[in-house]
Scaffold this motif. Structure first.
Motif, mmCIF file in Angstrom:
data_model
loop_
_atom_site.group_PDB
_atom_site.id
_atom_site.type_symbol
_atom_site.label_atom_id
_atom_site.label_comp_id
_atom_site.label_asym_id
_atom_site.label_seq_id
_atom_site.Cartn_x
_atom_site.Cartn_y
_atom_site.Cartn_z
ATOM 1 N N THR A 12 13.204 -1.561 -9.185
ATOM 2 C CA THR A 12 13.882 -0.308 -8.819
ATOM 3 C C THR A 12 15.315 -0.451 -8.367
ATOM 4 O O THR A 12 15.703 0.289 -7.566
ATOM 5 C CB THR A 12 13.217 0.324 -7.598
ATOM 6 N N TYR A 18 20.284 9.416 -5.391
ATOM 7 C CA TYR A 18 18.947 9.517 -4.819
ATOM 8 C C TYR A 18 18.827 10.643 -3.785
ATOM 9 O O TYR A 18 17.860 11.397 -3.776
ATOM 10 C CB TYR A 18 18.559 8.169 -4.188
ATOM 11 N N GLN A 25 9.848 12.661 -2.356
ATOM 12 C CA GLN A 25 9.820 11.636 -1.319
ATOM 13 C C GLN A 25 10.061 12.274 0.046
ATOM 14 O O GLN A 25 9.415 11.943 1.039
ATOM 15 C CB GLN A 25 10.903 10.575 -1.575
ATOM 16 N N GLY A 56 11.461 -0.510 2.216
ATOM 17 C CA GLY A 56 11.816 0.289 1.035
ATOM 18 C C GLY A 56 12.475 1.576 1.496
ATOM 19 O O GLY A 56 12.141 2.661 1.040
ATOM 20 N N CYS A 57 13.450 1.409 2.422
ATOM 21 C CA CYS A 57 14.032 2.570 3.131
ATOM 22 C C CYS A 57 14.854 3.464 2.223
ATOM 23 O O CYS A 57 15.009 4.656 2.500
ATOM 24 C CB CYS A 57 14.886 2.077 4.289
ATOM 25 N N GLY A 58 15.435 2.907 1.151
ATOM 26 C CA GLY A 58 16.288 3.711 0.279
ATOM 27 C C GLY A 58 17.651 3.948 0.908
ATOM 28 O O GLY A 58 17.982 3.391 1.960
ATOM 29 N N SER A 62 15.996 10.028 3.913
ATOM 30 C CA SER A 62 14.580 9.856 4.244
ATOM 31 C C SER A 62 14.370 8.868 5.379
ATOM 32 O O SER A 62 13.555 9.105 6.268
ATOM 33 C CB SER A 62 13.773 9.368 3.040
ATOM 34 N N ASP A 89 15.312 -3.109 2.646
ATOM 35 C CA ASP A 89 15.316 -2.770 1.214
ATOM 36 C C ASP A 89 15.955 -3.917 0.436
ATOM 37 O O ASP A 89 16.362 -4.939 1.006
ATOM 38 C CB ASP A 89 16.085 -1.449 0.970
ATOM 39 N N GLN A 90 16.067 -3.730 -0.866
ATOM 40 C CA GLN A 90 16.591 -4.762 -1.758
ATOM 41 C C GLN A 90 18.120 -4.804 -1.692
ATOM 42 O O GLN A 90 18.751 -3.837 -1.248
ATOM 43 C CB GLN A 90 16.145 -4.473 -3.187
ATOM 44 N N SER A 123 12.885 -8.591 -0.346
ATOM 45 C CA SER A 123 11.732 -7.912 -0.945
ATOM 46 C C SER A 123 10.617 -7.791 0.078
ATOM 47 O O SER A 123 10.331 -8.743 0.815
ATOM 48 C CB SER A 123 11.220 -8.719 -2.141
ATOM 49 N N PHE A 124 9.959 -6.626 0.079
ATOM 50 C CA PHE A 124 8.825 -6.493 0.999
ATOM 51 C C PHE A 124 7.595 -7.256 0.503
ATOM 52 O O PHE A 124 6.552 -7.223 1.124
ATOM 53 C CB PHE A 124 8.523 -5.035 1.347
ATOM 54 N N PHE A 140 7.553 4.348 2.795
ATOM 55 C CA PHE A 140 7.375 5.625 2.115
ATOM 56 C C PHE A 140 7.843 5.537 0.666
ATOM 57 O O PHE A 140 8.975 5.106 0.388
ATOM 58 C CB PHE A 140 8.178 6.725 2.830
ATOM 59 N N ALA A 141 7.002 5.986 -0.228
ATOM 60 C CA ALA A 141 7.361 6.135 -1.640
ATOM 61 C C ALA A 141 7.974 4.869 -2.230
ATOM 62 O O ALA A 141 8.920 4.932 -3.006
ATOM 63 C CB ALA A 141 8.317 7.320 -1.815
ATOM 64 N N ALA A 142 7.475 3.715 -1.835
ATOM 65 C CA ALA A 142 8.068 2.462 -2.308
ATOM 66 C C ALA A 142 7.033 1.409 -2.710
ATOM 67 O O ALA A 142 7.253 0.647 -3.660
ATOM 68 C CB ALA A 142 8.985 1.892 -1.225
HETATM 69 C C1 LIG Z 1 11.672 5.932 -4.248
HETATM 70 S S1 LIG Z 1 12.634 5.005 -3.155
HETATM 71 C C2 LIG Z 1 11.998 5.530 -1.577
HETATM 72 C C3 LIG Z 1 13.050 5.515 -0.528
HETATM 73 C C4 LIG Z 1 12.611 6.117 0.801
HETATM 74 N N1 LIG Z 1 11.610 5.315 1.453
HETATM 75 C C5 LIG Z 1 12.099 7.529 0.606
HETATM 76 O O1 LIG Z 1 10.931 7.776 0.902
HETATM 77 O O2 LIG Z 1 12.871 8.378 0.159
HETATM 78 C C6 LIG Z 1 11.921 3.402 -3.318
HETATM 79 C C7 LIG Z 1 12.687 2.370 -2.544
HETATM 80 O O3 LIG Z 1 11.898 1.193 -2.489
HETATM 81 C C8 LIG Z 1 12.742 0.085 -2.631
HETATM 82 N N2 LIG Z 1 11.952 -1.049 -3.108
HETATM 83 C C9 LIG Z 1 11.253 -1.146 -4.265
HETATM 84 N N3 LIG Z 1 10.693 -2.360 -4.372
HETATM 85 C C10 LIG Z 1 11.039 -3.036 -3.238
HETATM 86 C C11 LIG Z 1 10.768 -4.342 -2.770
HETATM 87 N N4 LIG Z 1 10.033 -5.201 -3.469
HETATM 88 N N5 LIG Z 1 11.264 -4.700 -1.565
HETATM 89 C C12 LIG Z 1 12.023 -3.839 -0.826
HETATM 90 N N6 LIG Z 1 12.312 -2.585 -1.235
HETATM 91 C C13 LIG Z 1 11.829 -2.191 -2.432
HETATM 92 C C14 LIG Z 1 13.780 0.559 -3.648
HETATM 93 O O4 LIG Z 1 14.938 -0.240 -3.617
HETATM 94 C C15 LIG Z 1 14.010 1.990 -3.191
HETATM 95 O O5 LIG Z 1 15.042 2.078 -2.247
#
Ligand SMILES: C[S@@+](CC[C@H](N)C(=O)[O-])C[C@H]1O[C@@H](n2cnc3c(N)ncnc32)[C@H](O)[C@@H]1O
Length: 366
Positions: A12, A18, A25, A56-58, A62, A89-90, A123-124, A140-142
């Motif tokens: 992602t 976003y 989300q 995965g804070c984005g 959010s 996050d990444q 990475s989480f 959330f949503a990640a």
């Molecule tokens: C759809 S967004 C959700 C953002 C926020 N949490 C929200 O609810 O609006 C997904 C987020 O997850 C992060 N993400 C995806 N895979 C990840 C990983 N392996 N480690 C850390 N973050 C990750 C992406 O970079 C992105 O910012």
């Protein structure tokens, strides 16, 4: 050529616009504010500071809406406690936008004391915080995104829920292993008495579906398949690459989410299940943009914007760039793809509506 190095193929990175296109989300997080407050109140055995990590804070709004209720609840439930608000996050996340918002007029740092804000970058699926240092972890949503892009032969679909046979089994095993890894990392980071809240899209039993489950977003992903197939048939996208492309994600059912927590000895020892459920979204469950269906142009614009925000980077890296020779051509393919998607929504409207079921998992670290 597409790289096989997972570091080059995060599922992602680089979500597009976003903050303006993340209605689903944000709906999840808004519906969880009370839950966040309740969990903060229940945390025990706090160490030198109450540390909240949003995995995965984005890039913005959010994660601020996660931190704000957590900080407020901490102030009243654990007065005098120092607070650390960690956004995880990444590397490709839009960190500048995020920290601009955190300290801006609507951010949570405004007028507060004793809040230390920080970022964890990585990475989480690996450890992102020190052992025993986290009081409340949220995600959330990640967590539905895989640890790396998966390539398997899937000639008729771009998404997991329509896979069958060996391809489905391979992807299910990958998803299970990622969920296990995610939970093991959190088990290390949370201190005893801490809580983990994971909330994302889920799947529910549905006898009408060929695999027996209806997964959130089935309309959207089927629309993406229609457009991708059409462009491959016209020679615009490489057909062989499309045949081996699937979005690297999985929306779990209740059983899939619960299974490793029961079966894995390490996890069953580490966590007590507080809540684990998949249920319809509280608002617009059958169609995220139902309010705009009377205006097909607006309806299509909303869907196209929403889908492009989460899908553009994946499609670009895994489908458009490997199908072309230059970045400009890949840009043109992306524009053509989303132009066609817009046309599909204008024409077929809610045939491809976004249905939403929320998966909520709350775990207490023993
Ligand atoms: C759809 S967004 C959700 C953002 C926020 N949490 C929200 O609810 O609006 C997904 C987020 O997850 C992060 N993400 C995806 N895979 C990840 C990983 N392996 N480690 C850390 N973050 C990750 C992406 O970079 C992105 O910012």
């Amino acid at each position: 050529m597409q790289s096989d190095n997972p570091e080059d193929q995060k599922s992602t990175e680089g979500m597009v616009d976003y903050n303006r296109n993340s209605a689903a989300q944000q709906q999840i997080i808004d519906s969880q504010a009370m839950q966040i407050r309740g969990l903060v109140e229940k945390v025990s055995n706090i160490g030198t500071e109450f540390r909240i990590v949003d995995y995965g804070c984005g890039p913005g709004i959010s994660t601020i809406n996660v931190m704000r209720p957590a900080i407020e609840a901490c102030r009243s439930a654990h007065p005098g406690e120092k607070i650390a608000a960690c956004h995880a996050d990444q590397p490709g996340n839009d960190w500048n936008t995020l920290f601009g918002l955190v300290s801006g007029p609507s951010g949570y740092l405004n007028g507060t004391e004793n809040v230390r804000t920080e970022a964890a970058i990585g990475s989480f699926y690996k450890q992102m915080a020190a052992e025993n240092s986290v009081s409340l972890g949220t995600c959330f949503a990640a967590s539905h995104w895989f640890s790396r892009a998966l390539h398997l032969y899937a000639p008729n679909t771009v998404w997991f829920a329509d896979l069958e046979g060996e391809a489905r089994a391979e992807m299910a095993a990958f998803a299970r292993q990622d969920w296990l890894t995610f939970l093991r990392c959190r088990a290390l980071e949370l201190h005893p008495g801490g809580y983990l809240l994971v909330s994302t899209l889920g799947s529910v039993p549905d006898a009408q579906e060929k695999n027996g489950f209806a997964a959130s977003g089935r309309g959207i992903y089927r629309a993406l398949q229609v457009v991708a197939r059409e462009m491959a048939d016209e020679g615009l996208i490489n057909g062989e690459i499309l045949d081996n492309f699937v979005f690297s994600l999985w929306f779990m059912s209740e059983d899939e989410a619960r299974d490793p927590l029961k079966q894995d000895p390490e996890l069953s020892k580490a966590f007590e299940i507080d809540t684990l459920k998949v249920e319809p979204a509280p608002l617009h469950q059958a169609d995220l943009f139902a309010d705009s269906i009377g205006d097909p142009v607006e309806y299509a614009r909303l869907y196209t914007g929403y889908v492009r925000a989460f899908a553009d980077s994946t499609l670009r890296k895994q489908l458009f760039e490997p199908s072309t020779n230059s970045a400009e051509d890949a840009d043109r393919l992306a524009d053509e793809f989303f132009h066609r998607l817009d046309g599909l929504y204008r024409k077929f409207l809610d045939k491809y509506a976004f249905e939403i079921w929320h998966l909520t998992v709350v775990l207490r670290r023993r």
